[in-house]
Design a protein around this motif. Structure first.
Motif, short mmCIF file in Angstrom:
data_model
loop_
_atom_site.label_atom_id
_atom_site.label_comp_id
_atom_site.label_asym_id
_atom_site.label_seq_id
_atom_site.Cartn_x
_atom_site.Cartn_y
_atom_site.Cartn_z
N GLU A 41 88.03 -70.62 13.52
CA GLU A 41 87.75 -72.01 13.61
C GLU A 41 88.58 -72.28 12.14
OE1 GLU A 41 83.58 -73.58 14.48
OE2 GLU A 41 83.50 -72.81 12.14
N PHE A 42 88.66 -73.81 12.35
CA PHE A 42 89.26 -74.34 10.61
C PHE A 42 88.20 -75.46 10.95
CE2 PHE A 42 90.78 -78.08 8.34
CZ PHE A 42 91.56 -76.77 6.85
N ASN A 88 90.24 -66.38 2.89
CA ASN A 88 90.74 -66.70 0.61
C ASN A 88 90.73 -67.90 0.95
OD1 ASN A 88 92.08 -63.79 1.21
ND2 ASN A 88 94.32 -64.78 1.70
N ASN A 89 89.55 -68.78 1.35
CA ASN A 89 88.83 -70.32 0.62
C ASN A 89 89.61 -71.05 0.97
OD1 ASN A 89 86.53 -69.46 -0.52
ND2 ASN A 89 88.10 -68.42 -2.59
N THR A 90 90.44 -71.07 2.79
CA THR A 90 91.16 -72.56 3.20
C THR A 90 90.82 -72.80 4.22
OG1 THR A 90 92.07 -70.14 4.60
CG2 THR A 90 92.90 -70.70 2.91
N GLY A 91 89.41 -72.25 4.25
CA GLY A 91 88.04 -73.61 5.59
C GLY A 91 88.63 -73.17 6.90
N LEU A 92 89.55 -71.88 6.85
CA LEU A 92 90.37 -71.12 8.29
C LEU A 92 89.08 -69.45 8.88
CD1 LEU A 92 92.03 -71.16 10.48
CD2 LEU A 92 93.66 -69.59 9.48
N TYR A 120 80.44 -63.62 -0.05
CA TYR A 120 81.35 -62.79 0.87
C TYR A 120 82.42 -64.00 1.91
CZ TYR A 120 77.64 -59.76 -1.47
OH TYR A 120 77.35 -59.40 -1.78
N GLY A 121 82.19 -65.31 1.82
CA GLY A 121 82.80 -66.03 2.50
C GLY A 121 81.95 -66.27 3.95
#
Length: 272
Positions: free
Chosen positions: A101-102, A54-58, A7-8
Motif C-alpha cells: 500500500e502507498f 523509511n517514511n516513504t508512505g509505502l 515504529y511506522g
C-alpha cells in the motif's frame, strides 16, 4: 484501528457476530434475472498489520480473515439452484493475505489531496483451515486533488480477480453507491468513479458523483459484459474541524436501483 508512528506501524483488529439478510441475483434461462434471498449468520475475525518503509508512505504487511458462515435460503425450492450446493451453506474460510500500500493522503477521514494505492492478495487452502481452495487479488487506487480551496476532486479505480472456485457469496461484486452489493457478481469486477465536493461554507459541502463498472463472468469477455453505471449527490457537514471529519448523506441511482447512505469521512473508506 490505530497507528504507531514511532515504529511506522498501523493495524486493524475486528471481531463481530452478525445476522444479515441479503439478496443475490442470477440469470435463469427463459425466466431471466431472478432474486434469491438468504440469511447469513456470520462470525468474522479480521487482523491487519502494515509497516511503513523509511517514511516513504509505502507500506507492506499481512492480513488475516476468518469467516464462519451459516447460510439459510429464504425462498421455497425443491432442489437447490445451480449456483448453490450443500457445502456452501455452512462454511469456514481462513484467508491469510499479503498487502502492498502507498498512502500520502493529507487526512485519513476526508482527504483533500493525495493518493491511496493498494494491492492485496488473499488465499484459501486446506492447510489454512479453509473449506475451499481459491484466491482473490484486489487492486485499487484513489486520488484527491484540491484545485481551488472550495473544490476537491476525487478519482477512484478498483479491480478484483478471483482464481478457482469459491462459495457464491464471496465472488467479486461491484461496489458502487446505488448498486445493490451482490447484484452483479463474476470472476472479475472493474470500476471507475469520480466525486466532486464543493465547500460552500466552512462547514457545509455539496457532493456529486458518478461511475461506470463491469462484471466479467466465467467464459465471458470484457466487451460483452453488461455496463453498470451510477450517479448521485449528497451533502457533508464538518463535525470535527481538528480531525477534518465530514459526515453526511448521499442518494444514488444505478441501472435499475436506488439507495441512500450515511457517510462518515470519505465515502470510499474501506472500498478497495
Amino acid at each position: 484501528m490505530a497507528s504507531l508512528p514511532k515504529y511506522g506501524l498501523k493495524y486493524q483488529v475486528m471481531m463481530a457476530f452478525s445476522s444479515v439478510n441479503m439478496d443475490f441475483y442470477r440469470t435463469i434461462p427463459i425466466i431471466g434475472e431472478k432474486q434469491f434471498a438468504f440469511n447469513f449468520k456470520a462470525l468474522p475475525i479480521f487482523f491487519s498489520l502494515l509497516k511503513e518503509i523509511n517514511n516513504t508512505g509505502l507500506f507492506v504487511g499481512i492480513e488475516y480473515l476468518y469467516l464462519k458462515n451459516e447460510v439459510t435460503p429464504k425462498f421455497d425450492f425443491i432442489t437447490l439452484p445451480d449456483f448453490l450446493d450443500e457445502k456452501s451453506l455452512k462454511t469456514n474460510l481462513s484467508s491469510p493475505g499479503i498487502v502492498l500500500e502507498f498512502d500520502n493522503r493529507d487526512n485519513i477521514f476526508t482527504p483533500d489531496n493525495g493518493f491511496l494505492i493498494n494491492a492485496t492478495y488473499h488465499f484459501n487452502a486446506d492447510w489454512t483451515g479453509s473449506d475451499y481452495n481459491f484466491g482473490n487479488l484486489e487492486l485499487s487506487a484513489q486520488y484527491y486533488h484540491q484545485f481551488i480551496p472550495e473544490l476537491v476532486s476525487g478519482l477512484r479505480w478498483a479491480s478484483e480477480f478471483q482464481f478457482n472456485e469459491s462459495p457464491f457469496y464471496v465472488e467479486p461484486s461491484i461496489n458502487l453507491r446505488g448498486v445493490p452489493k451482490m447484484r452483479y457478481q463474476g470472476r472479475s469486477t472493474h470500476l471507475i468513479e469520480i466525486e466532486q465536493r464543493f465547500d460552500f461554507t466552512k462547514r457545509w459541502s455539496l457532493v456529486g458523483f458518478g461511475g461506470l463498472a463491469k462484471t466479467v463472468k466465467e467464459n465471458e469477455s470484457f466487451v460483452d459484459s453488461e455496463l453498470v453505471y451510477n450517479y448521485g449527490t449528497g451533502f457533508r457537514y464538518l463535525i470535527a474541524r481538528k480531525f477534518k471529519i465530514r459526515m453526511g448523506i448521499d442518494v444514488a441511482w444505478s441501472n435499475n436501483d436506488f439507495g441512500y447512505y450515511i457517510i462518515f469521512g470519505s465515502s470510499w473508506n474501506n472500498r478497495k
